[in-house]
Design a protein around this motif. Sequence first.
Motif, PDB file in Angstrom:
ATOM      1  N   TYR A  80       0.830  -1.206   0.000  1.00 43.06           N
ATOM      2  CA  TYR A  80       0.000   0.000   0.000  1.00 43.06           C
ATOM      3  C   TYR A  80       0.867   1.259   0.000  1.00 43.06           C
ATOM      4  CZ  TYR A  80      -2.867   3.780   1.878  1.00 43.06           C
ATOM      5  OH  TYR A  80      -3.474   4.999   2.061  1.00 43.06           O
ATOM      6  N   TRP A  81       1.868   1.312   0.880  1.00 41.10           N
ATOM      7  CA  TRP A  81       2.700   2.509   0.982  1.00 41.10           C
ATOM      8  C   TRP A  81       3.639   2.649  -0.220  1.00 41.10           C
ATOM      9  CZ3 TRP A  81       1.163   6.143   3.992  1.00 41.10           C
ATOM     10  CH2 TRP A  81       0.450   5.836   5.160  1.00 41.10           C
ATOM     11  N   LEU A  82       4.188   1.543  -0.682  1.00 40.30           N
ATOM     12  CA  LEU A  82       5.090   1.628  -1.824  1.00 40.30           C
ATOM     13  C   LEU A  82       4.341   2.055  -3.088  1.00 40.30           C
ATOM     14  CD1 LEU A  82       7.388  -1.504  -1.299  1.00 40.30           C
ATOM     15  CD2 LEU A  82       7.847   0.891  -0.729  1.00 40.30           C
ATOM     16  N   LYS A  83       3.109   1.601  -3.242  1.00 37.04           N
ATOM     17  CA  LYS A  83       2.296   2.006  -4.396  1.00 37.04           C
ATOM     18  C   LYS A  83       1.968   3.497  -4.308  1.00 37.04           C
ATOM     19  CE  LYS A  83      -2.067   1.072  -6.789  1.00 37.04           C
ATOM     20  NZ  LYS A  83      -3.328   0.271  -6.777  1.00 37.04           N
ATOM     21  N   GLY A  84       1.650   3.954  -3.094  1.00 37.27           N
ATOM     22  CA  GLY A  84       1.294   5.357  -2.917  1.00 37.27           C
ATOM     23  C   GLY A  84       2.438   6.306  -3.220  1.00 37.27           C
ATOM     24  N   PHE A  85       3.678   5.818  -3.086  1.00 37.14           N
ATOM     25  CA  PHE A  85       4.849   6.644  -3.357  1.00 37.14           C
ATOM     26  C   PHE A  85       5.720   6.029  -4.453  1.00 37.14           C
ATOM     27  CE2 PHE A  85       3.535   8.069   0.812  1.00 37.14           C
ATOM     28  CZ  PHE A  85       3.744   9.440   0.745  1.00 37.14           C
ATOM     29  N   ALA A  86       5.054   5.348  -5.403  1.00 34.74           N
ATOM     30  CA  ALA A  86       5.794   4.757  -6.524  1.00 34.74           C
ATOM     31  C   ALA A  86       6.559   5.841  -7.276  1.00 34.74           C
ATOM     32  CB  ALA A  86       4.829   4.036  -7.460  1.00 34.74           C
ATOM     33  N   ILE A  87       5.948   7.024  -7.364  1.00 37.20           N
ATOM     34  CA  ILE A  87       6.629   8.209  -7.881  1.00 37.20           C
ATOM     35  C   ILE A  87       6.774   9.169  -6.715  1.00 37.20           C
ATOM     36  CG2 ILE A  87       6.530  10.162  -9.477  1.00 37.20           C
ATOM     37  CD1 ILE A  87       4.841   8.448 -11.331  1.00 37.20           C
ATOM     38  N   VAL A  88       7.999   9.407  -6.290  1.00 39.79           N
ATOM     39  CA  VAL A  88       8.238  10.257  -5.120  1.00 39.79           C
ATOM     40  C   VAL A  88       8.046  11.721  -5.523  1.00 39.79           C
ATOM     41  CG1 VAL A  88       9.920  10.965  -3.376  1.00 39.79           C
ATOM     42  CG2 VAL A  88       9.845   8.582  -4.152  1.00 39.79           C
ATOM     43  N   PRO A  89       7.177  12.443  -4.814  1.00 42.40           N
ATOM     44  CA  PRO A  89       6.931  13.840  -5.192  1.00 42.40           C
ATOM     45  C   PRO A  89       8.120  14.743  -4.862  1.00 42.40           C
ATOM     46  CG  PRO A  89       5.829  13.319  -3.127  1.00 42.40           C
ATOM     47  CD  PRO A  89       6.399  12.030  -3.639  1.00 42.40           C
ATOM     48  N   ASP A  90       8.254  15.799  -5.642  1.00 48.77           N
ATOM     49  CA  ASP A  90       9.272  16.803  -5.335  1.00 48.77           C
ATOM     50  C   ASP A  90       8.876  17.544  -4.062  1.00 48.77           C
ATOM     51  OD1 ASP A  90      10.743  16.213  -7.622  1.00 48.77           O
ATOM     52  OD2 ASP A  90       9.553  17.603  -8.851  1.00 48.77           O
ATOM     53  N   MET A  91       9.881  17.971  -3.304  1.00 51.65           N
ATOM     54  CA  MET A  91       9.609  18.746  -2.102  1.00 51.65           C
ATOM     55  C   MET A  91       9.218  20.168  -2.509  1.00 51.65           C
ATOM     56  SD  MET A  91      10.082  16.982   0.769  1.00 51.65           S
ATOM     57  CE  MET A  91      10.769  17.998   2.069  1.00 51.65           C
ATOM     58  N   PRO A  92       8.042  20.640  -2.110  1.00 52.18           N
ATOM     59  CA  PRO A  92       7.639  22.006  -2.467  1.00 52.18           C
ATOM     60  C   PRO A  92       8.543  23.040  -1.797  1.00 52.18           C
ATOM     61  CG  PRO A  92       5.752  20.690  -1.732  1.00 52.18           C
ATOM     62  CD  PRO A  92       6.985  19.929  -1.373  1.00 52.18           C
ATOM     63  N   ASP A  93       8.646  24.179  -2.433  1.00 57.17           N
ATOM     64  CA  ASP A  93       9.378  25.303  -1.847  1.00 57.17           C
ATOM     65  C   ASP A  93       8.364  26.273  -1.254  1.00 57.17           C
ATOM     66  OD1 ASP A  93      12.049  24.560  -2.467  1.00 57.17           O
ATOM     67  OD2 ASP A  93      11.682  25.094  -4.564  1.00 57.17           O
ATOM     68  N   TYR A  94       8.555  26.590   0.021  1.00 56.49           N
ATOM     69  CA  TYR A  94       7.632  27.472   0.720  1.00 56.49           C
ATOM     70  C   TYR A  94       8.289  28.831   0.973  1.00 56.49           C
ATOM     71  CZ  TYR A  94       5.033  23.177   1.484  1.00 56.49           C
ATOM     72  OH  TYR A  94       4.344  22.019   1.287  1.00 56.49           O
ATOM     73  N   PRO A  95       7.493  29.885   1.058  1.00 59.39           N
ATOM     74  CA  PRO A  95       8.047  31.219   1.307  1.00 59.39           C
ATOM     75  C   PRO A  95       8.480  31.375   2.767  1.00 59.39           C
ATOM     76  CG  PRO A  95       5.647  31.318   1.224  1.00 59.39           C
ATOM     77  CD  PRO A  95       6.032  29.914   0.856  1.00 59.39           C
ATOM     78  N   VAL A  96       9.655  30.860   3.094  1.00 58.52           N
ATOM     79  CA  VAL A  96      10.154  30.904   4.467  1.00 58.52           C
ATOM     80  C   VAL A  96      10.885  32.221   4.728  1.00 58.52           C
ATOM     81  CG1 VAL A  96      10.306  28.402   4.682  1.00 58.52           C
ATOM     82  CG2 VAL A  96      12.224  29.657   3.718  1.00 58.52           C
ATOM     83  N   ASP A  97      11.088  32.519   6.016  1.00 53.12           N
ATOM     84  CA  ASP A  97      11.704  33.798   6.378  1.00 53.12           C
ATOM     85  C   ASP A  97      13.225  33.733   6.437  1.00 53.12           C
ATOM     86  OD1 ASP A  97      11.950  32.198   8.576  1.00 53.12           O
ATOM     87  OD2 ASP A  97      11.221  33.670  10.027  1.00 53.12           O
ATOM     88  N   ARG A  98      13.793  32.556   6.138  1.00 51.12           N
ATOM     89  CA  ARG A  98      15.247  32.409   6.130  1.00 51.12           C
ATOM     90  C   ARG A  98      15.596  31.160   5.327  1.00 51.12           C
ATOM     91  NH1 ARG A  98      15.333  31.677  12.482  1.00 51.12           N
ATOM     92  NH2 ARG A  98      13.437  32.876  12.105  1.00 51.12           N
ATOM     93  N   PRO A  99      16.771  31.093   4.750  1.00 49.09           N
ATOM     94  CA  PRO A  99      17.144  29.907   3.963  1.00 49.09           C
ATOM     95  C   PRO A  99      17.365  28.695   4.863  1.00 49.09           C
ATOM     96  CG  PRO A  99      19.017  31.376   4.174  1.00 49.09           C
ATOM     97  CD  PRO A  99      17.839  32.112   4.746  1.00 49.09           C
ATOM     98  N   HIS A 100      17.240  27.512   4.270  1.00 51.79           N
ATOM     99  CA  HIS A 100      17.532  26.293   5.020  1.00 51.79           C
ATOM    100  C   HIS A 100      19.017  26.278   5.401  1.00 51.79           C
ATOM    101  CE1 HIS A 100      13.774  24.076   4.566  1.00 51.79           C
ATOM    102  NE2 HIS A 100      13.696  24.564   3.350  1.00 51.79           N
ATOM    103  N   PRO A 101      19.333  25.856   6.619  1.00 55.24           N
ATOM    104  CA  PRO A 101      20.756  25.746   6.989  1.00 55.24           C
ATOM    105  C   PRO A 101      21.419  24.623   6.193  1.00 55.24           C
ATOM    106  CG  PRO A 101      19.380  24.744   8.685  1.00 55.24           C
ATOM    107  CD  PRO A 101      18.448  25.426   7.719  1.00 55.24           C
TER     108      PRO A 101
END
Length: 216
Positions: A54-75
């Motif tokens: 069930y889980w492997l089928k649901g993530f057979a294609i791994v989604p890209d991580m969205p970019d959010y309007p954060v107040d500082r860059p990722h460390p």
Amino acid sequence: CDGWSINILIEALAALYRARQNGQAVRLDTALSFAAYATGLAPGANADPATEAYWLKGFAIVPDMPDYPVDRPHPEYKTYAGGTRTGHVDADTHKRLKKAGGKAGATLFSTLLGAMQVMLSRLSGAEDIVIAIPSAGQSLLADAGVLAGHCVNLLPVRQSVHNGERFETHLKATQETVLKAFEHQAYTYGTLVRKLGIKRDPRRLPLTEFQFNLER
């Protein structure tokens, strides 16, 4: 420890207190071994093929991580430093939320989760949203009442958000997805990440950076 374990500890303390006050002996249930529980969750240990599928089928294609309007860059490397900001929902709003969700056959949990999915979609412009929700590992055990520890398992709930779709339609789909996730909760987030072979980014967590829970 987790919330389920807190209840176990409070019940044990209450039983000891009552016995002490009444001058009686008390016999508590024998606690299960947390080490044995954790070992049972090791990769490949007692994994149900249907649950894993069930889980492997649901993530057979791994989604890209969205970019959010954060107040500082990722460390360069993620840290676990954080803070807390507390807000409250007034009684009237709470009642209206429950009523609105009920019309779509959804619980308050799914109603608020669905709203969070829509909010993150609008912030990022992404239509494929993954949010982790907690599941009590003790609920999977026959003797769950006497296992204390941090047994929370995260379930990465994946849901599509479509522009122009009625929220009621989205909410019905979210409720169904949440129910299916709990039907297949005997599978750990860490095991899924390893099975998918996701390339790790030292700046971010894999699959999702958001967790949702409902505190009352």
